[in-house]
Write a protein that holds these residues in place. Structure first.
Motif, PDB file in Angstrom:
ATOM      1  N   ILE A 207      27.062  25.586  22.408  1.00  0.00           N
ATOM      2  CA  ILE A 207      26.186  26.759  22.479  1.00  0.00           C
ATOM      3  C   ILE A 207      26.957  27.970  21.947  1.00  0.00           C
ATOM      4  O   ILE A 207      28.097  28.221  22.362  1.00  0.00           O
ATOM      5  N   LYS A 208      26.316  28.682  21.024  1.00  0.00           N
ATOM      6  CA  LYS A 208      26.922  29.899  20.468  1.00  0.00           C
ATOM      7  C   LYS A 208      26.385  31.101  21.263  1.00  0.00           C
ATOM      8  O   LYS A 208      25.243  31.072  21.725  1.00  0.00           O
ATOM      9  N   ASP A 209      27.151  32.143  21.389  1.00  0.00           N
ATOM     10  CA  ASP A 209      26.698  33.394  22.015  1.00  0.00           C
ATOM     11  C   ASP A 209      26.165  33.207  23.435  1.00  0.00           C
ATOM     12  O   ASP A 209      25.115  33.730  23.785  1.00  0.00           O
ATOM     13  N   PHE A 210      26.854  32.461  24.244  1.00  0.00           N
ATOM     14  CA  PHE A 210      26.465  32.301  25.650  1.00  0.00           C
ATOM     15  C   PHE A 210      27.087  33.452  26.419  1.00  0.00           C
ATOM     16  O   PHE A 210      28.264  33.768  26.241  1.00  0.00           O
ATOM     17  N   LYS A 211      26.325  34.109  27.290  1.00  0.00           N
ATOM     18  CA  LYS A 211      26.842  35.363  27.831  1.00  0.00           C
ATOM     19  C   LYS A 211      27.383  35.304  29.255  1.00  0.00           C
ATOM     20  O   LYS A 211      27.956  36.283  29.724  1.00  0.00           O
ATOM     21  N   TYR A 212      27.210  34.171  29.946  1.00  0.00           N
ATOM     22  CA  TYR A 212      27.642  34.155  31.345  1.00  0.00           C
ATOM     23  C   TYR A 212      29.063  33.629  31.489  1.00  0.00           C
ATOM     24  O   TYR A 212      29.554  32.876  30.669  1.00  0.00           O
ATOM     25  N   LYS A 213      29.686  34.038  32.619  1.00  0.00           N
ATOM     26  CA  LYS A 213      31.065  33.617  32.870  1.00  0.00           C
ATOM     27  C   LYS A 213      31.076  32.146  33.319  1.00  0.00           C
ATOM     28  O   LYS A 213      30.109  31.657  33.893  1.00  0.00           O
ATOM     29  N   LEU A 214      32.194  31.511  33.097  1.00  0.00           N
ATOM     30  CA  LEU A 214      32.307  30.058  33.279  1.00  0.00           C
ATOM     31  C   LEU A 214      33.442  29.742  34.241  1.00  0.00           C
ATOM     32  O   LEU A 214      34.324  30.568  34.411  1.00  0.00           O
ATOM     33  N   PRO A 215      33.428  28.538  34.799  1.00  0.00           N
ATOM     34  CA  PRO A 215      32.413  27.494  34.679  1.00  0.00           C
ATOM     35  C   PRO A 215      31.151  27.834  35.479  1.00  0.00           C
ATOM     36  O   PRO A 215      31.210  28.559  36.480  1.00  0.00           O
ATOM     37  N   LEU A 216      30.044  27.278  35.022  1.00  0.00           N
ATOM     38  CA  LEU A 216      28.729  27.578  35.598  1.00  0.00           C
ATOM     39  C   LEU A 216      27.917  26.292  35.637  1.00  0.00           C
ATOM     40  O   LEU A 216      27.960  25.521  34.680  1.00  0.00           O
ATOM     41  N   ILE A 217      27.208  26.098  36.745  1.00  0.00           N
ATOM     42  CA  ILE A 217      26.336  24.919  36.884  1.00  0.00           C
ATOM     43  C   ILE A 217      24.889  25.386  36.860  1.00  0.00           C
ATOM     44  O   ILE A 217      24.549  26.408  37.469  1.00  0.00           O
ATOM     45  N   GLU A 218      24.054  24.627  36.154  1.00  0.00           N
ATOM     46  CA  GLU A 218      22.612  24.868  36.188  1.00  0.00           C
ATOM     47  C   GLU A 218      21.933  23.606  36.700  1.00  0.00           C
ATOM     48  O   GLU A 218      22.146  22.517  36.162  1.00  0.00           O
ATOM     49  N   THR A 219      21.127  23.760  37.732  1.00  0.00           N
ATOM     50  CA  THR A 219      20.320  22.638  38.196  1.00  0.00           C
ATOM     51  C   THR A 219      18.863  22.981  37.860  1.00  0.00           C
ATOM     52  O   THR A 219      18.579  24.040  37.294  1.00  0.00           O
ATOM     53  N   GLU A 220      17.951  22.100  38.234  1.00  0.00           N
ATOM     54  CA  GLU A 220      16.551  22.352  37.934  1.00  0.00           C
ATOM     55  C   GLU A 220      16.111  23.697  38.531  1.00  0.00           C
ATOM     56  O   GLU A 220      15.368  24.443  37.900  1.00  0.00           O
ATOM     57  N   THR A 225      27.473  29.628  40.322  1.00  0.00           N
ATOM     58  CA  THR A 225      28.713  30.099  39.706  1.00  0.00           C
ATOM     59  C   THR A 225      29.899  29.554  40.492  1.00  0.00           C
ATOM     60  O   THR A 225      29.801  29.317  41.699  1.00  0.00           O
ATOM     61  N   LEU A 226      31.015  29.367  39.815  1.00  0.00           N
ATOM     62  CA  LEU A 226      32.206  28.783  40.436  1.00  0.00           C
ATOM     63  C   LEU A 226      33.382  29.724  40.282  1.00  0.00           C
ATOM     64  O   LEU A 226      33.529  30.376  39.240  1.00  0.00           O
ATOM     65  N   GLY A 227      34.215  29.785  41.316  1.00  0.00           N
ATOM     66  CA  GLY A 227      35.451  30.557  41.231  1.00  0.00           C
ATOM     67  C   GLY A 227      36.593  29.727  41.797  1.00  0.00           C
ATOM     68  O   GLY A 227      36.466  29.189  42.903  1.00  0.00           O
ATOM     69  N   SER A 228      37.685  29.608  41.050  1.00  0.00           N
ATOM     70  CA  SER A 228      38.870  28.875  41.523  1.00  0.00           C
ATOM     71  C   SER A 228      40.080  29.800  41.447  1.00  0.00           C
ATOM     72  O   SER A 228      40.502  30.189  40.356  1.00  0.00           O
ATOM     73  N   ARG A 229      40.610  30.138  42.609  1.00  0.00           N
ATOM     74  CA  ARG A 229      41.779  31.023  42.672  1.00  0.00           C
ATOM     75  C   ARG A 229      42.661  30.614  43.847  1.00  0.00           C
ATOM     76  O   ARG A 229      42.319  29.721  44.599  1.00  0.00           O
ATOM     77  N   LYS A 230      43.798  31.321  44.012  1.00  0.00           N
ATOM     78  CA  LYS A 230      44.786  30.962  45.036  1.00  0.00           C
ATOM     79  C   LYS A 230      44.207  30.972  46.440  1.00  0.00           C
ATOM     80  O   LYS A 230      44.547  30.135  47.276  1.00  0.00           O
ATOM     81  N   ALA A 235      38.656  33.430  45.255  1.00  0.00           N
ATOM     82  CA  ALA A 235      37.729  32.488  44.613  1.00  0.00           C
ATOM     83  C   ALA A 235      36.285  32.917  44.880  1.00  0.00           C
ATOM     84  O   ALA A 235      35.426  32.866  43.984  1.00  0.00           O
ATOM     85  N   SER A 236      36.018  33.385  46.095  1.00  0.00           N
ATOM     86  CA  SER A 236      34.664  33.843  46.449  1.00  0.00           C
ATOM     87  C   SER A 236      34.285  35.073  45.633  1.00  0.00           C
ATOM     88  O   SER A 236      33.176  35.157  45.091  1.00  0.00           O
ATOM     89  N   ASP A 237      35.207  36.040  45.555  1.00  0.00           N
ATOM     90  CA  ASP A 237      34.932  37.283  44.813  1.00  0.00           C
ATOM     91  C   ASP A 237      34.550  36.972  43.368  1.00  0.00           C
ATOM     92  O   ASP A 237      33.633  37.575  42.804  1.00  0.00           O
ATOM     93  N   LEU A 238      35.265  36.014  42.777  1.00  0.00           N
ATOM     94  CA  LEU A 238      34.999  35.657  41.383  1.00  0.00           C
ATOM     95  C   LEU A 238      33.623  35.003  41.239  1.00  0.00           C
ATOM     96  O   LEU A 238      32.825  35.370  40.361  1.00  0.00           O
ATOM     97  N   ALA A 239      33.311  34.064  42.104  1.00  0.00           N
ATOM     98  CA  ALA A 239      32.006  33.379  42.028  1.00  0.00           C
ATOM     99  C   ALA A 239      30.870  34.388  42.242  1.00  0.00           C
ATOM    100  O   ALA A 239      29.846  34.352  41.547  1.00  0.00           O
ATOM    101  N   ILE A 240      31.060  35.311  43.184  1.00  0.00           N
ATOM    102  CA  ILE A 240      30.032  36.317  43.480  1.00  0.00           C
ATOM    103  C   ILE A 240      29.848  37.251  42.287  1.00  0.00           C
ATOM    104  O   ILE A 240      28.727  37.525  41.847  1.00  0.00           O
ATOM    105  N   SER A 241      30.953  37.737  41.753  1.00  0.00           N
ATOM    106  CA  SER A 241      30.884  38.672  40.625  1.00  0.00           C
ATOM    107  C   SER A 241      30.205  38.016  39.418  1.00  0.00           C
ATOM    108  O   SER A 241      29.390  38.645  38.725  1.00  0.00           O
ATOM    109  N   ASN A 242      30.522  36.750  39.177  1.00  0.00           N
ATOM    110  CA  ASN A 242      29.897  36.050  38.052  1.00  0.00           C
ATOM    111  C   ASN A 242      28.391  35.903  38.262  1.00  0.00           C
ATOM    112  O   ASN A 242      27.618  35.936  37.300  1.00  0.00           O
TER     113      ASN A 242
END
Ligand code: CA
Ligand code: CA
Length: 290
Positions: A207-220, A225-230, A235-242
């Motif tokens: 996908i070209k020009d995708f605008k959301y932060k990654l990694p990201l899951i889409e279900t039906e 959004t996912l956040g992985s940190r120390k 990790a929560s702050d990142l997932a929330i912000s995304n």
């Protein structure tokens, strides 16, 4: 196209040589070892007996043609098949119930009619992928660690029927997949799920020009959004912000109001708290963004 589990890597790295090439839109099957490299077969095989240079193998990497730096790779998880038995282990110092585990133990669970048999308790399968990611831009990252490239996310929502969006940090993306779990709850608190060999069929799309932060899951019906940190907080702050970014893009809400919406109908959940980085996820139903 099928990639044999003999093609195992232990680090997601731009220097890894691709073992197969796909075009955008192709379906590819990844055969996967379990996280113990299929070395735990019976309950007398405990974790200290395994070769720690060969844990968390990921099959690949797959080079996807036309995947350029800055693009996004959408991985549709079409099918997950698991072997006829899986293994889960406990060991002192492993996981999050540390002082309650005094000795090593292995449980082998047979898979029968959609259930795993754990000591006579029938556990419904929730087949999921523990390790899935692309090569990071800089230093390689061991397959046991999760970060923005994916990796050892151990997220129970990475399952059949969902799409996972991953970054393309190097040409070809270099996708690798491993560490299937037949059953795992949020948290993975003993440090393992029901670890199992199997195979995963995916469709890969650039996908070209995708605008959301990654990694990201889409279900039906959800964005996740996912956040992985120390820490779990980081990790929560990142997932929330995304997720706030997605709300701002899809609605006329302000940042304050995006936070209010998430506070009322969003769900912050734990993926895992046992890997070198913690992984949290923010879930929001799409219906609130229409
Ligand atoms: Ca894992
Ligand atoms: Ca695992």
């Amino acid at each position: 196209m099928r990639i044999s589990k003999e093609h195992a890597i232990y680090i997601m790295d731009k220097a890894n040589k691709a073992v197969a090439k796909a075009k955008s839109g192709d379906r590819v099957v990844f055969e996967t070892c379990d996280c113990f490299h299929d070395s735990i077969k019976v309950e007398s095989d405990t974790i200290s007996a395994i070769d720690f240079d060969h844990v968390n193998p990921a099959t690949g990497p797959l080079y996807v043609e036309d995947a350029k730096v800055g693009d996004v790779l959408r991985v549709d998880i079409l099918r997950i098949d698991v072997a006829s038995q899986g293994a889960i282990v406990a060991a002192p110092g492993m996981g999050r119930i540390i002082d309650r585990v005094k000795n090593e133990e292995t449980a082998i669970c047979k898979i029968i009619d959609g259930y795993a048999d754990f000591k006579g308790i029938k556990l419904p399968l929730n087949k999921m992928i523990g390790v899935i990611g692309t090569a990071p831009a800089g230093e390689g990252i061991p397959t046991g660690s999760p970060h923005d490239h994916g990796g050892n996310l151990d997220c129970a929502m990475i399952k059949e029927g969902v799409s996972l969006y991953l970054p393309v940090n190097v040409e070809g993306a270099l996708l690798a997949i491993g560490d299937l779990h037949a059953v795992m709850g949020d948290g993975e608190i003993i440090g393992a799920g029901l670890e199992i060999a199997g195979e995963v069929e995916v469709r890969v799309t650039v996908i070209k020009d995708f605008k959301y932060k990654l990694p990201l899951i889409e279900t039906e019906d959800k964005w996740i959004t996912l956040g992985s940190r120390k820490t779990m907080e980081e990790a929560s702050d990142l997932a929330i912000s995304n997720m706030v970014d997605i709300i701002l893009d899809k609605t006329d809400l302000t940042e304050n109001q995006a936070g209010m919406l998430l506070s009322m109908v969003g769900s912050l959940r734990v993926c895992q708290i046992v890997d070198p980085n913690m992984t949290m996820r923010m879930e929001l139903e799409k219906k609130y963004l229409e």
